[in-house]
Structure formats: C-alpha cells, structure tokens
Design a protein around this motif. Structure first.
Motif, PDB file in Angstrom:
ATOM      1  N   ASP A 151       0.703   5.356   0.756  1.00 37.14           N
ATOM      2  CA  ASP A 151      -0.213   6.308   1.430  1.00 37.14           C
ATOM      3  C   ASP A 151       0.525   7.428   1.395  1.00 37.14           C
ATOM      4  N   SER A 196      -4.122   9.399   3.671  1.00 37.88           N
ATOM      5  CA  SER A 196      -4.406   8.108   3.611  1.00 37.88           C
ATOM      6  C   SER A 196      -3.519   7.209   4.438  1.00 37.88           C
ATOM      7  N   LYS A 197      -4.063   6.169   4.981  1.00 34.32           N
ATOM      8  CA  LYS A 197      -3.604   5.225   5.752  1.00 34.32           C
ATOM      9  C   LYS A 197      -3.478   3.771   5.385  1.00 34.32           C
ATOM     10  N   ALA A 198      -2.702   3.041   5.367  1.00 38.82           N
ATOM     11  CA  ALA A 198      -2.631   1.529   5.039  1.00 38.82           C
ATOM     12  C   ALA A 198      -3.490   0.701   6.006  1.00 38.82           C
ATOM     13  N   LYS A 255      -8.510  -1.578   0.971  1.00 38.21           N
ATOM     14  CA  LYS A 255      -8.207  -0.253   0.782  1.00 38.21           C
ATOM     15  C   LYS A 255      -7.424   0.543   1.811  1.00 38.21           C
ATOM     16  N   ASP A 256      -6.632   1.555   1.251  1.00 35.06           N
ATOM     17  CA  ASP A 256      -6.184   2.527   2.313  1.00 35.06           C
ATOM     18  C   ASP A 256      -7.258   3.418   2.789  1.00 35.06           C
ATOM     19  N   GLU A 257      -7.380   3.864   4.017  1.00 38.11           N
ATOM     20  CA  GLU A 257      -8.200   4.440   4.667  1.00 38.11           C
ATOM     21  C   GLU A 257      -8.017   6.126   4.415  1.00 38.11           C
ATOM     22  N   LYS A 258      -9.067   6.773   3.805  1.00 40.48           N
ATOM     23  CA  LYS A 258      -8.779   8.208   3.487  1.00 40.48           C
ATOM     24  C   LYS A 258      -9.297   9.079   4.744  1.00 40.48           C
ATOM     25  N   PHE A 317       0.652  -1.190   0.042  1.00 39.72           N
ATOM     26  CA  PHE A 317      -0.085   0.001   0.050  1.00 39.72           C
ATOM     27  C   PHE A 317       0.837   1.287  -0.006  1.00 39.72           C
TER      28      PHE A 317
END
Length: 847
Positions: A534, A559-561, A582-585, A532
């Motif tokens: 980010d 964004s965060k893995a 998915k990455d957190e946004k 990922f």
C-alpha cells in the motif's frame, strides 16, 4: 450520592461571582470507554496547556479540534464519524495502534495521565516530524523522562463513574547536572459498583518507570517501562422492554446474586506490560534522528456465560420477556393476542418486576442444575468461558528531521513491526459441573455426535476440559509490516506548504493449533501467506491571508492493507481467507478557514472522505439455523462528509464563550458482498447485503455545544450545554440479506427492486448540561494545591442513547421473514443510555 452531588454543584455555582477558569490548572476528565472518540485524547489529561508545534493551522489553535474530544465524550463521539482505526497514535514516533485491528486501546496508557500530558496532536492536514498523519489525525506521546516537569505530584479523586477512587503519585527529577533523568509513577483506580452501573467493579494498578542518560551533546538514551494490570466487571446493552420493567436506564443483565453476593459474568482482565528504548542523536544543529525499539506483551481476556443442551441463561433473553408471549408489535395478528397470551404476558411481567434478583443471572440455579446432572454423569449445562486475545509485539522505528534552510524542513522515517496474536478460549468456571467435552454440539443435527465434524480438535478427540484448559478454538495470527515515509514542508512568504508520501508492505498468516472437524485439512498448522502493498500521499497548503485570516487546503489519497482480524472467513474454524480481499482505498479533501484576533478565535472546516474496498466482519448466533454465523462483508464503499465550526469569544478579561458544532454524514454508499459460514455445517454461503444508506453506528452525527467559561483570581467556573442528535445504532447484516427480502421486477428496467428493506435503528438524542469549578492555591516553598469538581449531565437526562446495536435475529412465519414493522427483534434493539448526574472531585498537590 447523586443528591449530594447536586447539592454541592448548586452551592458552588451560586457561590462567588468571581469564580472562573484558571489557565494554569484546567479541567480534567477521566474517560474509560476506549472507543469513546477517535481524536484529541489530550482532553483526558488535567492540563490543556500542552506544548505543540504551532503553525497557521494546528490542533492547539483550532477551537473545534482542541475541545471536541473532551466536550462530546459522554455521547461516545467519533471525530468525523470515522472508525477509531483511522486515528494513528505514537509513542516517541513508534506506532502503538493494534496491528491486527488498527485501533488503539487507551487502556494501554490507562492511569498514565501525567505521562500522556506531554504529547503532540496533529490534525489530518497538519504535518509533523514523526509520521504522515492519519485520516482522522495523529498523536505522539513523549515518554522521555527529561520531558516531564521536575518535582512531585499527588492526586486524589473521588467519583461515581466507572471507578470510585483514584490515587496518583508521580516523581520526576528532570535532567540533573550529572546527565541523568529519572521518573516514576503509580496510579490506583478502584470501584465496587457504587457508580451508575449495578454489578460492575474496577480494580487497576498503573506503573511507569523511566531513566534517561545524556551521554554527550549529541546522544541520549532513554529506557521506560509501563503497564496497568486491570480487572473490571462490565455492562451489557439491553432492550427497552427490560429497561422499562427494571425502571432503570442503567439496567445491567450480566450480573446476579451468588450466595447473596453480586457476581459479574463478563469480567475483563487486561495487562499490557511494555518497554521502550529511545535513542536521540543530534547529528548536527540541523539534523536530528530518533530511533526507538518497543516491545509489549498483551494479555487481554473477557469471560462470558454459555450453555449446552439447555436454554440461554441471560435474564433478558427474548424468550423470558413479556413480549415473547403476546404480539405487541403486530396488532393485526390473530394468534398470540388473545386472553391466554395476555395472561402469559402478565405472568412474565409480574415475575421480572417482582424483585431485582429475578432480572439478574441465576448463579445458584445454574450450580444446582450442573451438580444434579453431574450426579448422573452428564455434561455441564452451563459454564463460564473466557476469550483470550494475547499479543507479542515488536516495533523498530526511526525518523529523521533535517532543516535544509530556514524555510524548508525534510522529514522521513522507517518502521518494522512483527506481531504474534494468540487467540484461544479457556474454561473459566464449570459452575459445579464435573464434565465437559471439547466437541461442537451445533453440528450434531447434521453429522451426528460421533462424526469427525463434531470434533473441535481431531488431534485430541473428545478431550475432557477442566478449568483453564483450552477448547473450541486456538490459533495465532502472524502479521509483519514494513513502512517508509517522507515529507517536506516549505514556507513561502505567507504560505506553509507540505507534501508527504508513504509506502508499506504487510504480510499475514494464520497458524492453527487445533484441527477442526469442519476443516480437517485447512485448520491445523500455518495457512498460506497474504501480502499487501500500500502507498499514499498527502498535500496541504496553509495560507495566511493577513489580519488574522487563514485558509487551509488539503488533499490525500491512501491505500491500507485489510486488518488481519477481518482477513479470515472464520478464523476460529479454518485457515481460509476472505474471498476477494483487497487494500482499502481512501481519498480525503478538506477546506478550512480560521480567524484569530484579540477577542475571537474562529474555525470553520468542510471535509469529505471516500473509502472503497472496505472489509468488515461480525459473528452472531443465528436462531433460525441454530448455529453461529461468521459474516464477512467485502467491497464496501463509504463516504464521510460534513461541516465543523468552533468559536471562542473573549467577552471580557474574565468571561469567554466557546461554541462548537458539527453536522456530518458517515454513510455506506453501496450494497456489499457478503460471505458467511455457519458453525452447524462449516459451509460458506454468498449473498448481497442491502446496506446502502446505512450510517456509522454509535456516534452523534449532529452535535453542538455552548460553554460559558468564567475565570478570575485563580478560580474557574464552566457551564456547558451540549446537544446530540442523529445517533444511529450499529446495523446488522443478516436482516438485510437480499435473498431474504421481498422483491419485485421493475417492468421498465428489468432490475430487481427490494421492498421493505429495514431502516437502520436510531437512538434518541437530546440536551446534556455539564459543569466544572475549581481553584489553584499557592502555598509556601513553591507548593501548589489544585481543587477541581466536574459534574456531567447536571439535569439528569437519562433518555439520551449513547450506543447500541440491532438484534441479529429475524422472526419467521411459514418459513418467510415477517414484515420488519411487525418483527419483535427489529423493534427491540440493544441500547446503552447516558449516565445520570455524575461527577468527580479531585485534589492535586504539587511539591
């Protein structure tokens, strides 16, 4: 002991009218719950006068932020409702949040009160030299031996909390003429269950050793090591029905009598030895570089009772409660509400209320059953297993501070992390049995006991398990991370401006050590690798409006893995990743106002955060399926928003009034996708969870506090009133699967509408009064003696709920879920209640 505490507090509060708070030795609190709140952990210490970098807005000048962690901690308050993983913790610029879960476990620095006093705390929109601050803020502990105050300190405390006695000794040389600085500290905490929660205990030794060498005017090296081997018996939440029967809001179901002695079934063993090497390089008068290498080995485990081909041995299991025999919540029912059902209800109540032993774990009965079966060559019916979550972590961090000119400062840093998480289960105690086989009994009804699917490890089929042997599952999680960040701050006349940015890459992989029969080709060995990328930015403006007025504007996007702990569908079973990972946004905005005058400090903040593509995970036992269910929720959208107010009014030279308040929301904004695997067949199913409108659990979303702080002649007295409300319990997804909900078709829109989706359970809030009193005594030869008494919940309000969760069970009739209003499980969530009046008396001797 409660009566003695009440008498002592009453005498001290009525005593001299000149008693009040000393600024040189303020109040401490020693909180034990690791996830009580997510910010301002400086309030754990015995000294609030922590040096910080002060700008127009800062954690030290913000009345709300500097007080909220300590003030609301009895209710397990979470800053802005955020999960604790959004609060970043560092030690000398080296991140120490768990790389698998994102959270920081404060047991990592447990007992190191004197060392964690030296820290820099950063608000979400406050810049610093060691990082781009997290969504819930950041804190950086300074563990350099030369940073600790020179001298010796001995502290002795007695309490009726998680532990009963705490002794601490610290020795610091400071930087000596020969360029060396040394530090050493020992802390011991002990409790035998004489606090509020019966059956618990506490046994912990903390150590800290460090040496620093000033090589020359440019270079210094520091080497520190610390750890805190701990063993403690814990408490479990229970249902109101059991609290009522026991007539005790601190009823604890996880202990029982064995041969007349108390034994706890849930014992945590925790030891995280760590070492850090710190290199400080003053390149020139305007440039400083700090590089640190951190290594730690985490050994964390928790025991739990389990059973095999028999009934659940938990004393508050639903089938042993009176409500199991009589339909308490369904007054329209025609069955299980007759005289026979009432007689069964009464028999159950009479048994459970007859003695404490009847409401606790029956150790002797389990040993008898196991020994009886062993004589017939049978398997253990009851056993004590232990979950292990061990980690080997290496972090290399380096950050630079460059003063470009008197008004402009450049920061930047690099981070490399490698983590090996070792997750497995061992046999802690066979409880008198002599035989246990490593097979999956949940699949027998579908595949048969001799099937491949029934084997937990096809490489070692039908392995007999003895004490400390691994069984059930055994796998490693391998996580690597690299990050670079940079920031610039600039002062322009009456404005302080900053801009930060970061980029990072994360890879994760599972390495199975058992070939599970439910996933024979996808459980043993290494999985594929997920990677990922980010990135994010944060910008803020602190505007000095003059005459003590200031304004804060902040905006960030990040964004965060996803966390490695939630990245696999059923990590105990297979190498399969969660679908659509998915990455957190995260987007956050904040507006703040501050007023600082000679008699008033005032802060007002409004904040908003929105998160997309959040992944969450849970595991529970499904009664209807007679199987464990591994549940993953993806595509979650969340919003956090609210208002915060803090005020400190200096009424006189000896009296201050401090007020705090917040009202906030922490809400799920959509219905999430769910995939779940059942351990009975290993198949993954998909559905939708109707969780829109659910709230973050286990924190008051409304809270307020008023503190009368009276100080004169080295004395201090604080009387604090706190109010908590809107405390939601953790919701459970299974009761809200769309496929199980009654629905209808809207004739106009053609859309499916779901009826009677269960509302989220809430806990009762209320008022709590706390008090503290103390004094500093100055002795000969520069020695000092500090005496502090702190009492929490002075009015003994036992009905405040501090947390809990809904039950992951659904009542079925004729194959369909019953109405939630009539469901005994929906009406019986598990809860924790606040401790009654409790306190800590401390003596601190400085010499």
């Amino acid at each position: 002991m409660n009566r003695k505490l009440k008498t002592m507090v009453l005498m001290l509060c009525i005593a001299p009218a000149v008693m009040a708070q000393s600024e040189s030795d303020p109040l401490t609190t020693d909180l034990q719950n690791e996830h009580a709140f997510t910010f301002t952990e400086s309030q754990l210490d015995e000294d609030e006068n922590i040096p910080k970098n002060v700008i127009i807005f800062s954690s030290s000048r913000n009345v709300y932020a500097s007080e909220v962690g300590y003030r609301f901690s009895p209710a397990r308050f979470k800053f802005r409702g955020y999960n604790s993983k959004y609060n970043d913790i560092y030690i000398n610029g080296n991140p120490v949040n768990d790389i698998e879960t994102g959270t920081f476990r404060y047991s990592f620095v447990g007992g190191l009160n004197n060392q964690t006093r030296s820290q820099e705390t950063t608000l979400p929109f406050e810049d610093n030299q060691f990082s781009m601050s997290g969504m819930a803020g950041s804190a950086n502990y300074n563990f350099r031996p030369s940073s600790f105050a020179t001298g010796q300190r001995f502290s002795l405390a007695g309490a009726n909390r998680n532990y009963n006695v705490r002794a601490m000794y610290t020795y610091n040389t400071g930087m000596m003429d020969n360029g060396w600085a040394f530090t050493g500290s020992l802390t011991y905490r002990w409790g035998n269950g004489t606090g509020f929660v019966d059956g618990t205990f506490y046994n912990s030794l903390s150590y800290f050793l460090g040496a620093e060498k000033m090589i020359n005017d440019q270079h210094s090296l520091s080497l520190v090591t610390w750890g805190n081997p701990t063993e403690r018996g814990t408490q479990a939440a229970s249902v109101d029905e059991m609290y009522w029967i026991a007539n005790d809001y601190q009823y604890n179901s996880v202990w029982g009598y064995q041969n007349g002695k108390k034994r706890n079934s849930r014992v945590i063993k925790d030891f995280q030895p760590a070492a850090m090497l710190i290199w400080d390089w003053k390149i020139d008068d305007d440039t400083k570089l700090t590089t640190s290498l951190l290594g730690k080995y985490t050994m964390f485990s928790n025991s739990r009772l389990d059973y095999n081909n028999t009934t659940n041995p938990q004393p508050d299991y639903y089938s042993v409660l009176p409500s199991y025999h009589f339909k308490v919540w369904d007054q329209e029912a025609t069955e299980d509400r007759d005289a026979a059902a009432l007689a069964n209800w009464q028999a159950s109540y009479d048994y459970l209320s007859a003695s404490k032993a009847n409401r606790q774990v029956h150790w002797d009965q389990m040993y008898f059953a196991n020994r009886t079966v062993a004589l017939q060559g049978g398997e253990a019916m009851y056993y004590l297993k232990r979950f292990h979550d061990d980690q080997l972590t290496m972090n290399l961090s380096s950050y630079l501070e460059k003063v470009l000119n008197p008004s402009t400062i450049l920061h930047g840093g690099l981070l490399l992390s490698a983590n090996k998480g070792m997750h497995y289960q061992t046999m802690d105690d066979l409880l008198g049995a002599t035989k246990f086989t490593n097979v999956n009994t949940y699949v027998i009804k579908n595949y048969g006991k001799d099937s491949q699917q029934a084997q937990y490890d096809l490489n070692n089929p039908n392995k007999l398990i003895g004490k400390d042997d691994r069984f059930g599952y055994d796998y490693n999680l391998l996580v690597n991370r690299a990050q670079a960040w940079a920031g610039i701050s600039k002062d322009i006349e009456s404005a302080h401006l900053f801009l930060n940015g970061r980029v990072a890459g994360t890879s994760m992989q599972r390495d199975g050590k058992m070939r599970n029969g439910l996933a024979p080709n996808n459980s043993y060995g290494k999985s594929s690798t997920k990677s990922f990328f980010d990135a994010g930015f944060k910008a803020g403006a602190h505007l000095d409006l003059g005459k003590g007025h200031a304004l804060l504007l902040g905006l960030s996007y990040d964004s965060k893995a996803p966390d490695a702990k939630t990245a696999f569908q059923a990590a105990q079973v297979s190498n399969e990743f969660v679908a659509d990972l998915k990455d957190e946004k995260m987007m956050t905005a904040e507006l703040g106002y501050q007023l600082k005058t000679s008699w008033l400090g005032l802060n007002f903040n409004a904040f908003y955060s929105h998160l997309d593509d959040v992944t969450e995970q849970s595991m529970y036992y499904s009664d209807s399926d007679h199987s464990f269910s591994y549940v993953s929720l993806t595509g979650i959208a969340k919003s956090y928003y609210g208002l915060e107010l803090g005020a400190n009014v200096k009424v006189t030279d000896w009296l201050n009034i401090k007020a705090l308040g917040t009202i906030s929301e922490a809400k799920y904004m959509n219905n999430a996708n769910v995939s779940y695997m059942l351990s009975e067949d290993g198949l993954t199913r998909s559905d939708v969870v109707l969780n829109k409108g659910m709230r973050e659990g286990n924190t008051p979303l409304t809270a307020a506090s008023l503190d009368l702080s009276y100080h004169a002649n080295g004395w201090y007295v604080d009387l604090i009133g706190n109010y908590y409300d809107r405390i939601y319990l953790y919701y459970t997804p299974v009761t809200r699967y769309a496929s199980n909900q009654p629905n209808s078709i809207n004739m106009i829109t053609g859309e499916t509408e779901y009826n009677d989706v269960p509302a989220q359970d809430k806990g009762k809030g209320g008022f709590m009064v706390d008090a503290s009193i103390g004094r500093q005594f100055y002795l000969k030869n520069g020695h000092r003696l500090g005496v502090n008494l702190m009492v929490t919940n002075l009015l003994n309000n036992l009905k405040i709920v501090t947390g809990g969760r809904e039950q992951s069970r659904v009542k079925y009739e004729d194959g369909e879920p019953v109405n939630p209003k009539k469901d005994p499980f929906k009406n019986s969530p598990y809860k924790f209640y606040a401790n009654g009046i409790n306190g800590m008396l401390m003596l601190n001797y400085y010499f």
